[in-house]
Design a protein around this motif. Sequence first.
Motif, PDB file in Angstrom:
ATOM      1  N   UNK A  64       0.858  -1.191   0.000  1.00  0.00           N
ATOM      2  CA  UNK A  64       0.000   0.000   0.000  1.00  0.00           C
ATOM      3  C   UNK A  64       0.895   1.242   0.000  1.00  0.00           C
ATOM      4  N   UNK A  65       0.592   2.157  -0.876  1.00  0.00           N
ATOM      5  CA  UNK A  65       1.449   3.329  -1.076  1.00  0.00           C
ATOM      6  C   UNK A  65       1.366   4.330   0.078  1.00  0.00           C
ATOM      7  N   UNK A  66       0.155   4.648   0.519  1.00  0.00           N
ATOM      8  CA  UNK A  66       0.009   5.697   1.535  1.00  0.00           C
ATOM      9  C   UNK A  66       0.754   5.410   2.837  1.00  0.00           C
ATOM     10  N   UNK A  67       0.625   4.211   3.412  1.00  0.00           N
ATOM     11  CA  UNK A  67       1.390   3.967   4.650  1.00  0.00           C
ATOM     12  C   UNK A  67       2.904   4.124   4.470  1.00  0.00           C
ATOM     13  N   UNK A  68       3.427   3.715   3.312  1.00  0.00           N
ATOM     14  CA  UNK A  68       4.874   3.859   3.054  1.00  0.00           C
ATOM     15  C   UNK A  68       5.254   5.327   2.955  1.00  0.00           C
ATOM     16  N   UNK A  69       4.403   6.093   2.287  1.00  0.00           N
ATOM     17  CA  UNK A  69       4.616   7.537   2.157  1.00  0.00           C
ATOM     18  C   UNK A  69       4.608   8.201   3.536  1.00  0.00           C
ATOM     19  N   UNK A  70       3.640   7.821   4.350  1.00  0.00           N
ATOM     20  CA  UNK A  70       3.519   8.399   5.693  1.00  0.00           C
ATOM     21  C   UNK A  70       4.738   8.036   6.540  1.00  0.00           C
ATOM     22  N   UNK A  71       5.139   6.764   6.480  1.00  0.00           N
ATOM     23  CA  UNK A  71       6.307   6.343   7.274  1.00  0.00           C
ATOM     24  C   UNK A  71       7.557   7.104   6.850  1.00  0.00           C
ATOM     25  N   UNK A  72       7.725   7.295   5.555  1.00  0.00           N
ATOM     26  CA  UNK A  72       8.890   8.046   5.077  1.00  0.00           C
ATOM     27  C   UNK A  72       8.898   9.451   5.684  1.00  0.00           C
ATOM     28  N   UNK A  73       7.743  10.107   5.665  1.00  0.00           N
ATOM     29  CA  UNK A  73       7.653  11.458   6.220  1.00  0.00           C
ATOM     30  C   UNK A  73       7.956  11.494   7.712  1.00  0.00           C
ATOM     31  N   UNK A  74       7.429  10.529   8.443  1.00  0.00           N
ATOM     32  CA  UNK A  74       7.676  10.480   9.886  1.00  0.00           C
ATOM     33  C   UNK A  74       9.154  10.181  10.149  1.00  0.00           C
ATOM     34  N   UNK A  75       9.718   9.218   9.423  1.00  0.00           N
ATOM     35  CA  UNK A  75      11.124   8.867   9.650  1.00  0.00           C
ATOM     36  C   UNK A  75      12.063  10.004   9.251  1.00  0.00           C
ATOM     37  N   UNK A  76      11.778  10.657   8.159  1.00  0.00           N
ATOM     38  CA  UNK A  76      12.648  11.751   7.728  1.00  0.00           C
ATOM     39  C   UNK A  76      12.650  12.888   8.756  1.00  0.00           C
ATOM     40  N   UNK A  77      11.507  13.125   9.381  1.00  0.00           N
ATOM     41  CA  UNK A  77      11.371  14.275  10.268  1.00  0.00           C
ATOM     42  C   UNK A  77      11.453  13.969  11.750  1.00  0.00           C
TER      43      UNK A  77
END
Length: 141
Positions: free
Chosen positions: A73-86
Amino acid sequence: MAYKEAPQNSESADSFYNMFLEVTKQDNVALVAYKGASMAIKAKYAGTIKEKKNDFIEGVSYLEFAIEKEPNAIEPRFIRLGIQENSPKILKYKDNIDEDKLFLLIQYKNIPSTNLKTHIKDYILQSTVFTEEEKLSISNQ
């Protein structure tokens, strides 16, 4: 989008968090991931260091659950990337940045929602984890 605004201040974080209060792990994985993100973002404004850490860890557990349940699923991966980056380095939540970045770059062309595609594109173009070449490849799609 509320997700983009949430980290800006405690009122935005609270508002975003409140949107997902009723979400459970039985709901759609994107909603579960956003609930996790809302908890992790809200943790930034918790009173004590211990509360911040515990709230962040609880939020991350929802996010990881969503990805485990539907790894493609794309959205959870996108969200995790944002949380991990920040997230602050001290929280040691940075392990999947390269994996999620690559996943988004490969899957970007397959995102059916124009809204989500635009949101992800905007994120990639301002992100520090993507190279100029990667940003350019997304800009041209």
